[in-house]
Enzyme design. Structure first.
Site, PDB file in Angstrom:
ATOM      1  N   ASP A  11      30.508  40.923  42.809  1.00  0.00           N
ATOM      2  CA  ASP A  11      31.432  40.625  41.719  1.00  0.00           C
ATOM      3  C   ASP A  11      31.055  39.280  41.090  1.00  0.00           C
ATOM      4  O   ASP A  11      30.319  38.490  41.690  1.00  0.00           O
ATOM      5  CB  ASP A  11      32.863  40.572  42.283  1.00  0.00           C
ATOM      6  N   ASP A  13      33.538  36.883  38.835  1.00  0.00           N
ATOM      7  CA  ASP A  13      34.567  35.841  38.827  1.00  0.00           C
ATOM      8  C   ASP A  13      35.119  35.588  40.223  1.00  0.00           C
ATOM      9  O   ASP A  13      35.561  36.501  40.907  1.00  0.00           O
ATOM     10  CB  ASP A  13      35.697  36.228  37.865  1.00  0.00           C
ATOM     11  N   ASP A 138      36.324  39.388  45.446  1.00  0.00           N
ATOM     12  CA  ASP A 138      37.466  38.559  45.820  1.00  0.00           C
ATOM     13  C   ASP A 138      38.782  39.327  45.749  1.00  0.00           C
ATOM     14  O   ASP A 138      39.836  38.764  46.012  1.00  0.00           O
ATOM     15  CB  ASP A 138      37.550  37.308  44.928  1.00  0.00           C
TER      16      ASP A 138
END
Length: 179
Positions: A11, A13, A138
């Site tokens: 991922d 961000d 996250d």
């Protein structure tokens, strides 16, 4: 017959792009918030700001260009470069949440991760579509229907989430994948 390397989907961000640091600075400069480092490290910013200020950040995110100015997460460049020796690395970002972010995200990746081939960059929504052995993210919602193994990358908004495979930084991520 050539054998393929295992695939790692990563991922953007809060995993390789430090969105939280940028958002924290933005809130402080725009609205004058003052938080202790402990407050920032242990809370989602959404919990620390007035709803109308959160809405203003959402409007900024929907414009998209802010995604091109985030700092790189410490250790991520060296870690992903090292992991390319044993894995196929794909950057997989849920960009459809903010469709205007695609051009900025792509330019950011080309600048900071030039060793990741453009064809290994995936702008998606539902990450269950990904055909990878591992997903470093996250947000645990992306692991729900993902067929490989999820690895939760710690961020202030997920510290209270219980997940069996969690890493606090890129050094731990490399150790988990390579060992």
């Amino acid at each position: 017959m050539k054998t393929h390397k295992p695939r790692v989907a990563v991922d953007m961000d809060e995993v390789i792009a430090d969105a939280n640091a940028h958002h924290t600075t933005w809130y402080v400069e725009k609205y004058g918030y003052q938080w202790s480092p402990d407050e920032i490290a242990s809370n989602s910013l959404k919990k620390l700001v007035a709803p109308e200020h959160d809405e203003a950040l959402e409007a900024l995110l929907h414009r998209g260009d802010v995604f091109g100015v985030f700092d790189v997460m410490p250790g991520s460049q060296a870690a992903l470069s090292k992991l390319t020796e044993k894995f196929e690395i794909f950057i997989t970002t849920a960009a459809m949440e903010y469709p205007a972010s695609c051009a900025s995200k792509f330019a950011w990746l080309q600048k900071h991760f030039p060793f990741i081939p453009a064809l290994n960059i995936v702008f998606c929504g539902d990450k269950s579509i990904l055909a990878a052995d591992f997903l470093i993210d996250d947000n645990v919602r992306h692991f729900t229907r993902f067929q490989g193994k999820g690895i939760l990358f710690s961020a202030p908004h997920n510290l209270t989430v219980d997940y069996p495979r969690r890493v606090a930084n890129w050094e731990e991520a490399v150790a988990l994948l390579v060992d």
